[in-house]
Design a protein around this motif. Structure first.
Motif, PDB file in Angstrom:
ATOM      1  N   CYS A  66     -63.507   6.878  27.245  1.00  0.00           N
ATOM      2  CA  CYS A  66     -64.048   6.492  28.547  1.00  0.00           C
ATOM      3  C   CYS A  66     -63.325   7.187  29.702  1.00  0.00           C
ATOM      4  N   GLY A 123     -65.274   0.731  29.297  1.00  0.00           N
ATOM      5  CA  GLY A 123     -64.933   1.980  29.969  1.00  0.00           C
ATOM      6  C   GLY A 123     -64.014   1.852  31.158  1.00  0.00           C
ATOM      7  N   CYS A 147     -63.449  -2.815  26.828  1.00  0.00           N
ATOM      8  CA  CYS A 147     -63.361  -3.077  28.268  1.00  0.00           C
ATOM      9  C   CYS A 147     -64.484  -2.378  29.038  1.00  0.00           C
ATOM     10  N   GLY A 206     -60.831   1.655  30.925  1.00  0.00           N
ATOM     11  CA  GLY A 206     -59.562   2.311  30.598  1.00  0.00           C
ATOM     12  C   GLY A 206     -58.436   1.330  30.364  1.00  0.00           C
ATOM     13  N   CYS A 255     -61.156   2.856  22.621  1.00  0.00           N
ATOM     14  CA  CYS A 255     -62.170   3.916  22.463  1.00  0.00           C
ATOM     15  C   CYS A 255     -61.533   5.243  22.076  1.00  0.00           C
ATOM     16  N   CYS A 286     -58.421  -1.183  27.613  1.00  0.00           N
ATOM     17  CA  CYS A 286     -58.278  -1.771  26.278  1.00  0.00           C
ATOM     18  C   CYS A 286     -57.683  -0.801  25.261  1.00  0.00           C
ATOM     19  N   GLY A 287     -57.859   0.474  25.477  1.00  0.00           N
ATOM     20  CA  GLY A 287     -57.302   1.472  24.554  1.00  0.00           C
ATOM     21  C   GLY A 287     -58.010   1.550  23.216  1.00  0.00           C
TER      22      GLY A 287
END
Ligand code: FES
Length: 698
Positions: free
Chosen positions: A138, A101, A99, A103, A108, A105-106
């Motif tokens: 992120c 950064g 996404c 926050g 990273c 998509c989860g």
């Protein structure tokens, strides 16, 4: 000094101290909220004098922390306030950031091994993950010296890429009959000068080129060639090889060397996809694909889809994205060259095929208006470019042909696909789809070509799906459910331990869940919540594909109600696109003679299951043809032949783009197609369900 975030071509000394971005004078003056003037009005702007920062600013900016990334022990110093994702990008470490950064998509996820961090609260991590030090890169700012571990699921893995392997390259044999590359070679025997024949070396060369049917009236030559000429013509007793670059309306003499120094001439065809990049090295004398390489587009750490990439280029500068794509291509080319023991200096011809955004970013061209109404690209047909001006590693005179694209959301990769599949020359009505992030479709034959993009979203490539991933090692790519117990049986890419589920696996799963009754037609779970495979995640039902204990993981691999929703929205967008495009020309599915599926994802797709969920129409199965990575195949054809390069331009010019973004008909069809397989079951007569006897259904 730095480059303005809104006008990357402008170098500026104004630095926003809060966001650590540069703004040009125009931005400081301008009142347009669309170009981030909010930065100007709410932040302290620092003017960097010629001597640099004043001591106070210098001190505040120089507060740096050390970050160590494990398992590879990569160390980097990072200014305070930088996010962990930015730090990883700076250290050239791949972190899945679907996404870009935001926050949401989860993906990273990183693990804090030592040090402290201030991270924003998130519901995308389970309590157990939080306890074990997991955080979203992120959403976490660095304010301490830290050691970070990149967990297995976030590490970059080998990607299963279409267009690779002996079969794919052998399919191209014989596709181009007459070779006519951009850089044309002339082997000449010049007459040595005499007292009766005193023309200059260059004139002598031109005279011989004319005899070899080269139109020297249109030909220019640069200072570099003029400097090599004296030596080059004399060294081999006046036997030379002259290289002439054919541009759109002119020629350029780009290289002259003694015949004895002539080397193997290579061409490079590049498919630059949003997810992956494929490179073919081609023998320009025989047309044989000598070597191929593929890998992740390293821009992926700036988001999964083209919109996120454009947003990233606006925030961080196009140069950053350009550099990422260039380094991926140059590294892949290096890998392919190494297997041939050849140098990049032998690459004299390059063709590039990609969607409009990828091509703009690769060339360092502003792409921001592609995402703003009325969605206009800066360029749709490109001149022949010199590789060195782009930053591609090749012969200094290598020419680059970029496939033209008709619209902001239908690009040169689709034109390549048409060129390769050749349906634009036949009377049969063809429905063509490149199943990727964007879902571009073309309807047509030798009389018309209509095209549209369906905004399918990145779900089929794992974006926005809790355990979604690309077709990398460990991705579940095939799955069946037991009709009675719903116990899954699956196969993963390269038979590795399951790490998530990729597009073909998701289609299998949705299809199995649908026909076996785990889901209702509305896509909602019908299965008893007490079933051993059912769980709750973030207050919603989820189906457990694999238990954590079986795969040595912190969490079960699950498929949530939201995942099902994302997938049904994506498939609905594509089916609605087909329907409305056919309607535009007064047709329906029964009039389609063949359906061509291309793109990396299509390779692993089970057509029957794609029909079951309503992604593809329920038409005779023999009408479906999968034609592999047609983008690289079209680039290969254009690499070898000017006829194909000209044809690509004609195809692009003749395509009529239909914009669905404001179409009410599209929205109507999109809504109807969100059911499994569709609200109108009669459109899918062959899809039958077999769930009625299961004891586990509500
Ligand atoms: S949640 Fe961090 S990149 Fe998506």
């Amino acid at each position: 000094m730095g480059y303005c975030i809104n006008h990357p071509e402008i170098e500026t000394r104004y630095l926003c101290m809060k966001h650590n971005i540069y703004l040009c004078e125009h931005c400081l003056e301008c009142r347009d909220p669309d170009i981030y003037c909010k930065f100007r009005s709410s932040c302290a702007i620092h003017f960097i004098s010629k001597k640099g920062f004043d001591s106070k600013t210098q001190k505040s900016l120089s507060k740096e922390f050390s970050v160590v990334f494990l398992p590879d022990d990569v160390r980097i110093k990072i200014p305070k306030g930088t996010t962990l994702l930015e730090a990883a990008q700076k250290a050239d470490i791949y972190v899945n950031a679907s996404c870009n950064g935001q926050g949401s998509c989860g993906k990273c996820r990183l693990i804090l091994e030592s040090g402290t961090l201030g991270n924003k609260p998130t519901s995308l991590l389970s309590d157990r993950e939080k306890e074990n030090g997991y955080m979203l890169a992120c959403q976490t700012k660095i304010a301490d010296n830290i050691v970070i571990r990149i967990p297995e699921e976030t590490l970059e893995k080998k990607l299963k890429t279409a267009g690779m392997g002996v079969d794919a390259t052998q399919n191209l044999a014989g596709l181009v009959q007459k070779f006519d590359p951009m850089v044309k070679k002339y082997t000449l025997k010049l007459e040595p000068p005499t007292m009766e024949d005193t023309v200059s070396d260059l004139e002598r060369l031109k005279r011989n080129l004319r005899r070899a049917k080269c139109d020297t009236v249109k030909m220019s030559s640069g200072i570099r060639v003029m400097r090599q000429l004296t030596q080059a013509v004399r060294q081999d007793n006046w036997k030379v090889t002259a290289s002439v670059l054919q541009k759109k309306c002119s020629l350029e003499l780009v290289d002259v060397r003694p015949v004895s120094q002539e080397e193997k001439s290579l061409g490079m065809a590049v498919d630059i996809g949003t997810t992956s990049i494929v490179v073919y090295l081609v023998d320009m004398q025989t047309g044989e694909v000598l070597s191929a390489a593929s890998g992740h587009n390293s821009q992926s750490s700036c988001g999964d889809d083209v919109i996120n990439r454009i947003v990233c280029s606006e925030k961080k500068g196009i140069k950053k994205l350009q550099k990422m794509a260039l380094s991926t291509i140059n590294n892949l080319a290096q890998r392919a060259l190494a297997s041939l023991a050849q140098s990049h200096k032998n690459i004299e011809n390059i063709t590039i095929s990609g969607n409009t955004t990828m091509v703009h970013l690769l060339l360092g061209i502003d792409a921001r208006h592609i995402r703003r109404e009325p969605y206009i690209p800066t360029i749709s047909e490109f001149p022949i470019i010199k590789a060195r001006n782009m930053g591609l590693k090749a012969a200094h005179y290598a020419g680059v042909f970029v496939m033209p694209g008709p619209a902001g959301y239908v690009g040169g990769d689709i034109v390549s696909g048409i060129l390769y599949t050749g349906f634009h020359k036949k009377a049969d009505i063809t429905l063509f789809i490149d199943v990727g992030t964007n879902g571009e479709i073309v309807l047509g034959n030798n009389e018309f070509l209509m095209t549209a993009a369906c905004s399918a979203g990145p779900a089929f490539e794992g974006g926005g799906i809790r355990w979604g991933m690309r077709a990398e090692e460990g991705a579940i790519e095939k799955i069946t459910l037991n009709s009675e117990t719903f116990e899954p049986d699956y196969i993963t890419v390269d038979n590795k331990t399951a790490r998530g589920i990729c597009g073909s696996g998701m289609i299998d799963l949705l299809s199995e869940m649908h026909i076996k009754g785990v889901l209702g037609q509305d896509g909602r779970f019908r299965i008893n919540p007490g079933h051993p495979r059912m769980t709750v995640f973030n207050d919603e039902s989820a189906f457990i594909l694999e238990f954590a204990k079986n795969i040595d993981s912190e969490e079960d691999i699950i498929f949530t109600q939201s995942d099902i929703r994302s997938l049904t929205l994506s498939k609905a967008a594509i089916y609605a696109g087909f329907t409305v495009l056919l309607e535009e020309v007064g047709m329906d599915f029964s009039m389609v003679d063949q359906m061509i599926i291309t793109g990396g994802f299509g390779q692993y797709l089970d057509i029957e299951k794609a029909i079951t969920i309503g992604l593809f129409p329920d038409i005779q199965r023999e009408k479906f043809r999968y034609m592999g990575n047609s983008s690289i195949a079209g680039a290969y054809m254009a690499l070898l032949s000017n006829t194909h390069r000209q044809q690509a331009i004609k195809i692009s010019d003749s395509m009529t783009y239909v914009d669905f973004s404001s179409s009410t008909r599209f929205m109507e069809e999109f809504t109807k197609a969100q059911f499994l397989p569709h609200t109108e079951s009669k459109l899918f007569p062959s899809v039958t369900r077999s769930y009625l006897n299961s004891p586990y259904l509500n």
